[in-house]
Enzyme design. Structure first.
Site, PDB file in Angstrom:
ATOM      1  N   GLU A 100       0.846  -1.188   0.000  1.00  0.00           N
ATOM      2  CA  GLU A 100       0.000   0.000   0.000  1.00  0.00           C
ATOM      3  C   GLU A 100       0.876   1.230   0.000  1.00  0.00           C
ATOM      4  O   GLU A 100       2.039   1.191   0.412  1.00  0.00           O
ATOM      5  CB  GLU A 100      -0.996  -0.003   1.164  1.00  0.00           C
ATOM      6  CG  GLU A 100      -0.415  -0.110   2.550  1.00  0.00           C
ATOM      7  CD  GLU A 100       0.228   1.149   3.054  1.00  0.00           C
ATOM      8  OE1 GLU A 100      -0.119   2.260   2.625  1.00  0.00           O
ATOM      9  OE2 GLU A 100       1.131   1.025   3.885  1.00  0.00           O
ATOM     10  N   TYR A 112       5.269   1.583  -9.142  1.00  0.00           N
ATOM     11  CA  TYR A 112       4.497   0.355  -8.978  1.00  0.00           C
ATOM     12  C   TYR A 112       3.678   0.039 -10.225  1.00  0.00           C
ATOM     13  O   TYR A 112       3.678  -1.094 -10.705  1.00  0.00           O
ATOM     14  CB  TYR A 112       3.589   0.434  -7.747  1.00  0.00           C
ATOM     15  CG  TYR A 112       4.320   0.723  -6.455  1.00  0.00           C
ATOM     16  CD1 TYR A 112       5.606   0.237  -6.231  1.00  0.00           C
ATOM     17  CD2 TYR A 112       3.746   1.493  -5.455  1.00  0.00           C
ATOM     18  CE1 TYR A 112       6.283   0.505  -5.056  1.00  0.00           C
ATOM     19  CE2 TYR A 112       4.415   1.757  -4.272  1.00  0.00           C
ATOM     20  CZ  TYR A 112       5.687   1.268  -4.080  1.00  0.00           C
ATOM     21  OH  TYR A 112       6.355   1.535  -2.918  1.00  0.00           O
TER      22      TYR A 112
END
Length: 146
Positions: A100, A112
Site C-alpha cells: 500500500e 508500482y
C-alpha cells in the site's frame, strides 16, 4: 556498482538511519530488530559500493507476500535503485505481492504501476498521521492460482 542481498544484523542501524529520514512514523530500532529475528520477515538491501542505499522489508503472510517498507536513502534517490530493488524481488517471487502507498506518493505510484502492479482497493483514512488514503496494489505472479 550496486548489488542486492539480504541485510545482515550488523547493518540494521544503517537501515534504521534510512527509515528515520524516509518516514514520518518510522519504526523503532527495537521493532526492526524484533522483525529481523522472525523467519516470516525478509530484509533485502541494495548496496552502492558496499554502502546500504536502500531496503525492502517483506512479510511472508502464508499465501501472499506483503511489502512492509521500502525506502531509498535521499542521497541515492532518482537513480533507479528503488526500481532495481523491487524488480529483483518481483523476478524471484513464488506467490503474489501486495503493498500500500499514500495517494500523494506519485513517484512510488508511477514505479508500482510501471512494474505491473494493479490497484485493488483504497483504504480511506489509512494513514493516521495525516488521515490520507492508502492505495492497495497487487502484483500477480505467473505462479498465482487465481
Amino acid at each position: 556498482m550496486t548489488d542486492i542481498r539480504e541485510i545482515e544484523e550488523n547493518e540494521l542501524m544503517d537501515l534504521f538511519d534510512i527509515e528515520q529520514i524516509s518516514f514520518k512514523n518510522s519504526y523503532r530500532i527495537s521493532t526492526l530488530a524484533d522483525m529481523y529475528g522472525k523467519p516470516s520477515y525478509k530484509f533485502l538491501g541494495i548496496f552502492n559500493r558496499n554502502r546500504l542505499a536502500g531496503y525492502i522489508i517483506l512479510l511472508d503472510s502464508i499465501d501472499i507476500y506483503e511489502v512492509v517498507k521500502i525506502a531509498i536513502s535521499p542521497i541515492y534517490r532518482g537513480r533507479g535503485l528503488g526500481k532495481k530493488l523491487l524488480t529483483s524481488v518481483l523476478e524471484n517471487l513464488d506467490k503474489n505481492l501486495m503493498l500500500e502507498v499514500r495517494v500523494s506518493n506519485e513517484t512510488a505510484i508511477n514505479l508500482y504501476e510501471g512494474l505491473g502492479f494493479k490497484k485493488i482497493n483504497i483504504r480511506k483514512g489509512y494513514y493516521g498521521d495525516t488521515g490520507e488514503d492508502g492505495i492497495v496494489y497487487l502484483f500477480e505472479t505467473s505462479f498465482s492460482c487465481n
